[in-house]
Enzyme design. Structure first.
Site, short mmCIF file in Angstrom:
data_model
loop_
_atom_site.label_atom_id
_atom_site.label_comp_id
_atom_site.label_asym_id
_atom_site.label_seq_id
_atom_site.Cartn_x
_atom_site.Cartn_y
_atom_site.Cartn_z
N SER A 579 0.85 -1.20 0.00
CA SER A 579 0.00 0.00 0.00
C SER A 579 0.87 1.24 0.00
CB SER A 579 -0.91 0.01 1.23
OG SER A 579 -1.55 1.28 1.38
N TYR A 592 -1.66 -0.34 10.53
CA TYR A 592 -1.72 -0.71 9.11
C TYR A 592 -0.47 -0.22 8.37
CZ TYR A 592 -3.66 -1.04 4.36
OH TYR A 592 -3.88 -1.34 3.04
#
Length: 701
Positions: A579, A592
């Site tokens: 990501s 995250y």
């Protein structure tokens, strides 16, 4: 023609009167229906085997006169799936007039191009070599099939005598001859000399049957096959055993699968010395009876008899000298045990080619075995794709059935090596191979994708499939897998439950990849989840979950996958879907973002370690993939909206506006980046592609 029966023991009666009635005004549609239900029973004929036809009266488009037209399966078709686009329509009179210019069997191949001059339907599939076999017989409906039971008689040492014993004077017999125009003439002569016969057996080849209606033809075919089957089964009962009885005992089913899964990548490596192959495994009871028998070593070297069989299975199988319970834990030791067998097989195949070749024979093809037998465990087949490997397996099962029948009633005989070569290296077969479409960029490759039931993972799976790969779609949710399983071709896709935090679950997923396809070449770690919370609200459980799925899962997945890749020695590709958040510091994202950063650096570490094995490891960083993403269905969307001070429904526009290109990023965009790493950037490793529309704060340099 026999008594019309609707109950059979050895074949499936599939005729549906209601369905047939709906087609009664269309003889071609009825012929296609008959073809499809015959092809649905693999005991009658296997995929691509045999052909069927019907003759109708049509208006000649030039003269407006009535003319007789034959509709017949075209070259390369399959009767089980035959449609109008797969048949050829020919003027019967023109086809029969070719007899006046036929110069003899040495000019056989020249006749094939002349079939095109007989075409009535200009949209026809290319007529096959068997076209005159149907055209020179006078019947309205004809079936040419390869039933196991009939070929068992056709391949028996005294097959002609046994034919007489079963059917008396109602079935003709033609000695072995390669298919072609001359064989069509032989069929015509056989019927003229025996006008009361209901069919003809071709030695070592197959069966011709006929009828005045499609239904009559169908019943005739079933009845002849039923009689042959019953005769064989009675002989087996009298003998009390098949294949000389059992020599070794099979392993239990679970142990067979375990052994096969370990061995498959080793066999795939050895079978792929010239071209990479895809595998198939079966431990069908019929296979086990044969490979565990006393007669295996006697029968296996003989090869198959029916031309359709050995075209797909090669002249003979390779039998492994491995004990059923052999310790396969060391791939190097196992390879050293069986590699000499492969070398000898290739040597034998070259000797077969050299001793049988003609001055104009095509160059020798891949000398590796297609069929590999592991007594006590099962049978492997390897070919250019899964369907071809599976069909080869089915054809060898047909060959097993033929040997079983021939040995029960007499003695099995195979084609001579020269006749087998003449079929395998037939110039017309070579021309057919050259007409095959070019392979797709990822053909012969096997990919395993985690988190692949929706969003990014599914888009990647679909992209790889379109590019020719075989795909193992995995997900933690079995229900989600079941929902999509039927939407894919089972020769291209399998599904497997895979919890990436569980080593055993990962091992089981790779086991399925090896059993179904032979190994793995591509690993895509797309499984993921997201938690968006301020540091004060991020729990230890949140942290552990993210680390386990994203980081530990990636580690475990690669660790087991690399073991298989190194065994195969083809190299490989590993792509981790991380990501933009692993590069960019943002609010409410500590768990995250940290996990994604760890994924990215693990990619670099693995690339550095695995480069010597030609295993490439790369990262793709998506951003703002909202459409179709499961992550955005939960609280993550609420967390990100809160972080940016906007509403959830405003997120797509927000993410599109903030990138340089002002583009919405879709799952398909991520799939395109995966494809680029796999098929275009083939010398790239340790690298990152951002798919985010252009985010300056995520630029890697």
């Amino acid at each position: 023609m026999g008594i019309a029966k609707k109950t059979y023991t050895y074949v499936d009666y599939l005729w549906d009167d209601k369905k047939a009635a709906s087609l009664k005004n269309d003889e071609v549609a009825l012929f296609l229906y008959r073809s499809n239900i015959l092809g649905a029973d693999l005991r009658i004929t296997n995929y691509g085997g045999g052909n069927t036809s019907c003759k109708t009266i049509e208006k000649d488009p030039l003269t407006n006169e009535n003319v007789e037209v034959m509709w017949v399966k075209g070259s390369g078709g399959d009767i089980g799936t035959l449609t109008r686009s797969g048949i050829a329509g020919l003027y019967i009179e023109r086809l029969r007039n070719l007899k006046t210019i036929y110069k003899g069997i040495e000019y056989e191949d020249e006749m094939v191009s002349l079939f095109n001059h007989c075409l009535y339907d200009l949209n026809s599939k290319a007529p096959s070599i068997d076209t005159p076999l149907h055209g020179l017989l006078p019947f309205k409906h004809i079936d040419h099939l390869h039933p196991d039971a009939v070929i068992a008689i056709a391949a028996a040492k005294d097959g002609e005598k046994i034919t007489k014993e079963i059917w008396g004077d109602t079935i003709g017999w033609i000695p072995w001859q390669r298919p072609g125009f001359d064989l069509g003439i032989k069929l015509e002569e056989c019927f003229k000399q025996n006008p009361n016969i209901r069919g003809i057996i071709l030695e070592s080849h197959g069966l011709f049957t006929w009828g005045n209606t499609s239904y009559e033809c169908y019943l005739n075919s079933l009845e002849v096959i039923e009689m042959a089957s019953a005769y064989i089964e009675n002989k087996i009962i009298q003998n009390g055993k098949v294949f000389g009885g059992q020599k070794i005992k099979s392993l239990p089913p679970s142990k067979r699968k375990e052994q096969a899964a370990i061995l498959a990548p080793i066999l795939r490596k050895l079978c792929s010395s010239e071209n990479r192959m895809v595998g198939h495994f079966t431990d069908d009871d019929r296979v086990l009876t044969y490979i565990n028998s006393n007669d295996l070593r006697k029968l296996a070297p003989l090869g198959t008899s029916c031309p359709d069989h050995f075209l797909r299975t090669k002249i003979k199988p390779l039998v492994l000298d491995l004990k059923p319970g052999e310790n396969l834990s060391s791939s190097n030791e196992v390879t050293s045990l069986i590699e000499p067998l492969f070398k000898q097989y290739r040597t034998d195949y070259k000797a077969y080619y050299d001793s049988c070749k003609h001055p104009d024979s095509p160059a020798m093809r891949d000398a590796n075995p297609v069929v590999i037998i592991y007594p006590g465990v099962g049978m492997f087949t390897f070919a250019k794709n899964k369907q071809t490997a599976r069909v080869a397996s089915e054809f060898y099962v047909n060959a097993i059935n033929v040997m079983r029948g021939s040995e029960a009633i007499s003695e099995y005989t195979a084609l001579t090596r020269q006749e087998a070569f003449n079929i395998e290296y037939w110039l017309l077969e070579e021309a057919k191979l050259k007409r095959m479409p070019p392979e797709k960029p990822l053909s012969r490759k096997i990919a395993l994708i985690t988190g692949a039931t929706g969003g990014i993972g599914k888009a990647i799976a679909d992209k790889l499939l379109a590019a020719g790969a075989n795909v193992v779609i995995t997900d933690i949710q079995n229900e989600a897998l079941q929902q999509i399983a039927n939407s894919y071709n089972k020769d291209e896709v399998i599904t497997a439950v895979c919890d990436v935090t569980n080593p055993k679950s990962i091992e089981d997923a790779y086991k399925e990849a090896s059993l179904n396809f032979g190994g793995v070449d591509i690993i895509i770690h797309s499984a993921g989840l997201a938690v968006s919370k301020p540091i004060e609200e991020t729990t230890e459980s949140d942290w552990n979950l993210l680390q386990n799925v994203l980081v530990k899962g990636q580690f475990l997945l690669v660790q087991k996958g690399v073991e298989i890749m190194k065994t195969q020695a083809f190299g490989g590709n590993i792509i981790n879907i991380a990501s933009k958040n692993g590069l960019v510091a943002g609010p409410n994202n500590v768990g995250y973002g940290t996990a994604k950063a760890a994924q990215q650096h693990m990619t670099r570490l693995l690339a550095a370690e695995l480069g010597r094995d030609k295993i490439r490891v790369n990262t793709i960083n998506p951003d703002g993939v909202i459409v179709g993403s499961k992550i955005w269905e939960g609280k993550w969307a609420e967390g990100r909206a809160k972080a940016y001070g906007i509403k959830v429904e405003e997120l797509p526009a927000h993410y599109a506006k903030r990138n340089l290109l002002n583009e919405i990023i879709l799952p398909e965009d991520i799939a395109n980046a995966v494809f680029a790493f796999l098929a275009v950037l083939d010398k790239s490793t340790g690298n990152t592609i951002n798919v985010d529309g252009g985010m300056p704060n995520a630029f890697v340099r």
